[in-house]
Structure formats: C-alpha cells, structure tokens
Design an enzyme around this catalytic site. Sequence first.
Site, PDB file in Angstrom:
ATOM      1  N   ILE A   1       0.909  -1.156   0.038  1.00  0.00           N
ATOM      2  CA  ILE A   1       0.012  -0.012  -0.002  1.00  0.00           C
ATOM      3  C   ILE A   1       0.946   1.227  -0.009  1.00  0.00           C
ATOM      4  O   ILE A   1       1.706   1.323   0.944  1.00  0.00           O
ATOM      5  CB  ILE A   1      -0.985  -0.091   1.163  1.00  0.00           C
ATOM      6  CG1 ILE A   1      -1.801  -1.171   1.156  1.00  0.00           C
ATOM      7  CG2 ILE A   1      -1.738   1.409   1.318  1.00  0.00           C
ATOM      8  CD1 ILE A   1      -2.897  -1.341   2.277  1.00  0.00           C
ATOM      9  N   PRO A   2       1.063   1.916  -1.136  1.00  0.00           N
ATOM     10  CA  PRO A   2       2.239   2.903  -1.356  1.00  0.00           C
ATOM     11  C   PRO A   2       2.052   3.966  -0.525  1.00  0.00           C
ATOM     12  O   PRO A   2       1.798   5.344  -1.157  1.00  0.00           O
ATOM     13  CB  PRO A   2       2.052   3.175  -2.809  1.00  0.00           C
ATOM     14  CG  PRO A   2       0.467   2.859  -3.217  1.00  0.00           C
ATOM     15  CD  PRO A   2       0.123   1.931  -2.257  1.00  0.00           C
ATOM     16  N   CYS A   3       2.257   4.187   0.662  1.00  0.00           N
ATOM     17  CA  CYS A   3       2.271   5.354   1.298  1.00  0.00           C
ATOM     18  C   CYS A   3       3.437   6.077   1.071  1.00  0.00           C
ATOM     19  O   CYS A   3       3.434   7.413   1.270  1.00  0.00           O
ATOM     20  CB  CYS A   3       2.165   4.991   2.931  1.00  0.00           C
ATOM     21  SG  CYS A   3       3.536   3.867   3.537  1.00  0.00           S
ATOM     22  N   HIS A   4       4.493   5.720   0.461  1.00  0.00           N
ATOM     23  CA  HIS A   4       5.932   6.563   0.124  1.00  0.00           C
ATOM     24  C   HIS A   4       5.137   7.646  -0.954  1.00  0.00           C
ATOM     25  O   HIS A   4       5.950   8.771  -1.313  1.00  0.00           O
ATOM     26  CB  HIS A   4       6.845   5.684  -0.505  1.00  0.00           C
ATOM     27  CG  HIS A   4       6.475   4.752  -1.771  1.00  0.00           C
ATOM     28  ND1 HIS A   4       5.842   3.669  -1.801  1.00  0.00           N
ATOM     29  CD2 HIS A   4       6.597   5.000  -3.049  1.00  0.00           C
ATOM     30  CE1 HIS A   4       5.349   2.977  -2.812  1.00  0.00           C
ATOM     31  NE2 HIS A   4       6.070   4.057  -3.545  1.00  0.00           N
ATOM     32  N   ARG A   5       4.131   7.345  -1.498  1.00  0.00           N
ATOM     33  CA  ARG A   5       3.611   8.248  -2.658  1.00  0.00           C
ATOM     34  C   ARG A   5       2.791   9.572  -2.247  1.00  0.00           C
ATOM     35  O   ARG A   5       2.368  10.277  -2.888  1.00  0.00           O
ATOM     36  CB  ARG A   5       2.648   7.629  -3.686  1.00  0.00           C
ATOM     37  CG  ARG A   5       3.300   6.380  -4.419  1.00  0.00           C
ATOM     38  CD  ARG A   5       2.492   5.636  -5.220  1.00  0.00           C
ATOM     39  NE  ARG A   5       3.344   4.628  -5.862  1.00  0.00           N
ATOM     40  CZ  ARG A   5       2.326   3.513  -6.394  1.00  0.00           C
ATOM     41  NH1 ARG A   5       1.134   3.412  -6.290  1.00  0.00           N
ATOM     42  NH2 ARG A   5       3.363   2.486  -6.826  1.00  0.00           N
TER      43      ARG A   5
END
Length: 156
Positions: free
Chosen positions: A119-123
Amino acid sequence: MIVSTRLGELTLVASDDALPGVYFPHHWVKPMPLGERVTSDPVLSEAARQLDEYLSGVRRTFELPTTLRGDDFQLAVWSRLAVIPYGTTTTYGEIAAEVGGHAQLVGKAVGQNPLSIVIPCHRVVGKNGSLTGYAGGLKRKQLLLDLEEPAEVRLF
C-alpha cells in the site's frame, strides 16, 4: 519471514492465507505479535517475489491477498493510498479532502500503514511536494519515488 532487499531487510507477516504486514527495521508501528517464525509459506514467498520484482522495476502493482486491521478512518485512508497510481504522488491535504479529517490525522493514519510498499504510502508528500515522514526513513522514501520516476523518452 525476513527478506533482504535493496531497501534493507523487510519483515513479512502472514496470517491465515493473507499478508497483513510488511515492516521496515525500526518501523514506527511494530508488527502484530508474530507467533511462530516461518521460513517457508506460500503467501510470504509470493510477497517476497513480488516485492523483488517491484524493486527491480519489473512490477508496478501488487497482486497479493492482504488483510488490514484498523479503525474506519485508517481503513479509509489506506484504501485511498492503495489507488494512488504508480509514478504519481498526492498530498496529505488532498487525501483529507477526500476522506474527511485533517491532514495531520491523515498523516498519522499513513504512518500506521501496516503494508509498506504494497500500500504505497511513500507516494504521499507534503503540501509543497516536500518529503515528510516515512516509517522506513526518508532515504527509502526517496529511493521508492525515484524508482517510480518515468524514464526519459529518447528519440534517435
């Protein structure tokens, strides 16, 4: 299961037939009690394979059975994170406008995302595009964002 990646070691957690957690060393939110450590599990093996493909630039999305535990607000934020397209970013404020709440509350929920990378929280970035907190550290966040930058198109 602990796997070595170009980001360092990641702890992958399986529960039943799903993946509820991908954690960095020194992750802000610790994994749920791990119980028995396993070195071989179909869900963990598949998660490790897909993470390797993603970090090698071969994969853009994950196709893994996952399970999430959180309150309604966290689940809403994590659902929104899951649909941020590869190679793009959004802000905490934009997510807050969509799911309700304040940017700071969104930031807290983002920081508690148990499925880092998947789940791309880095985005998610700050209002002015700046890098802000990341459970894996800002260097890892920058590496992930750099990985997703579109390659330059070169005409010959």
